[in-house]
Design a protein around this motif. Structure first.
Motif: not given
Length: 382
Positions: A132-152
């Motif tokens: 991801g880049t600021r120009d592309g207006m995106e941040v590509q991330i990788k993580g476990p489902v547990s992190a997804i559930e907690s963060a979002f």
């Protein structure tokens, strides 16, 4: 402390200088920030989940790793709308004064502070930054489902697909974050709609309709290729005739969900007795393999769609300066790469079918009006 303040200090101070106390309390209330969850601007829960047609059957393993694309919104909606209107208004002094990628980012893209805040948020919640880049207006991330559930603040459940004989996963509610501003979208949270090529084999069509393959399109096989098949050059002859237009000076970008084997392209031109002079580049937009590998098919891959995309494009515009295949697993990551790549594609094409979860919003998907992105991308880069 709050209880002691209420029972002892407040009456004493109020009796001595009540107005001073009220002023102090009012000031404190005005400066203490309120923690408020920020909803993401676009939709993530599938209609089938929301209306109960897709019933939950379980949940994803909390250890399962997932790749997501966190998309930030543009800034200055009103100013951006005015800019786009002026851009296509022949009477405006800004008519067709297109911006470079960097100029657009500085005027309308996410601020550096907001972009950095998303990166910090992702890392603090246990994600690795993978692109991801600021120009592309995106941040590509990788993580476990547990992190997804907690963060979002979602539960990642599995559901019985209402129309297909398979299980899909997705969030049970709209995601929220602790960021001070809303995100635009979080791509990759579900696999309800699996992207698929849109070409049709006459053998498959015949089988589905109970007819002989030889009579499916016998009236249409009058092309100049093997077995009277139509070639890209036949399309060019039909639409352009003897015109000198050849695509010279143009850069074509093709949106692809799977990689390809360029040896198949070489075989095509050899079999039809033609030569390709267009340089081709394969670009991975999010770590997806540029080779023809389909994990959903046990590693086997049919690159008919990808090869057709190239042969038809080159047949129509044999003088193209470049043809770039943008290959990815997430639509927003592909679009971001296409709109920030150097050189920028002057034309973008896509022949894949899928339904994004945010289909009720203008977003970075191919739309009916032919624009390969949201309103703020349409017409800005040329």
């Amino acid at each position: 402390m709050n209880g002691a303040l209420h029972r002892g200090v407040v009456p004493l101070v109020f009796r001595r200088s009540g107005w001073v106390l009220l002023a102090i309390v009012a000031t404190m209330l005005s400066v203490i920030p309120k923690a408020q969850a920020q909803y993401v601007s676009t939709r993530h829960v599938r209609d089938a989940v929301g209306n109960g047609l897709a019933q939950p059957v379980g949940r994803l393993s909390e250890k399962q790793l997932m790749n997501l694309d966190v998309v930030l919104p543009p800034r200055g909606d009103a100013a951006l709308k005015t800019f786009l209107e002026d851009l296509y208004n022949p009477h405006s002094s800004s008519y067709r004064h297109f911006l470079t990628v960097q100029e657009f980012t500085e005027r309308f893209g996410p601020s550096q502070a907001d972009y950095d805040a998303v990166v910090r948020f992702a890392k603090a919640n246990g994600f690795a930054i993978v692109g991801g880049t600021r120009d592309g207006m995106e941040v590509q991330i990788k993580g476990p489902v547990s992190a997804i559930e907690s963060a979002f603040h979602v539960n990642m459940l599995t559901y019985q697909h209402p129309n297909e004989n398979r299980i899909f996963y997705g969030p049970d509610r709209e995601p929220t974050t602790s960021l001070a501003f809303p995100l635009w979208h979080i791509s990759g949270l579900d696999n309800f709609s699996i992207p698929h090529p849109l070409f049709a084999k006459k053998s498959d069509y015949a089988l589905a309709h109970g007819i002989a393959a030889g009579v499916v399109v016998s009236h249409a096989t009058t092309g100049s290729g093997p077995s009277a098949s139509f070639l890209g050059s036949d399309m060019r002859a039909a639409y352009y005739g003897g015109t000198a237009l050849s695509g010279a000076g143009q850069n074509l970008g093709l949106f692809e969900y799977l990689g390809t084997d360029l040896a198949d392209l070489t075989t095509y031109f050899k079999n039809v007795g033609q030569t390709n002079h267009v340089p081709i580049t394969l670009v991975s937009t999010d770590g997806t393999s540029t080779s023809c590998v389909d994990s959903r098919a046990g590693g086997r891959c049919d690159d008919t769609e990808q090869t057709l995309d190239m042969t038809q494009a080159i047949g129509m515009a044999p003088g193209l300066s470049s043809l770039v295949m943008y290959i990815g697993s997430v639509d927003t990551a592909i679009i971001s790469a296409m709109t920030t790549h150097n050189p920028l594609p002057t034309t973008i094409g896509c022949s894949w079918g899928w339904t994004p979860s945010r289909s009720n919003h203008s977003g970075p998907v191919l739309r009916e009006d032919g624009c390969p992105g949201p309103d703020f991308l349409c017409g800005v880069w040329r």
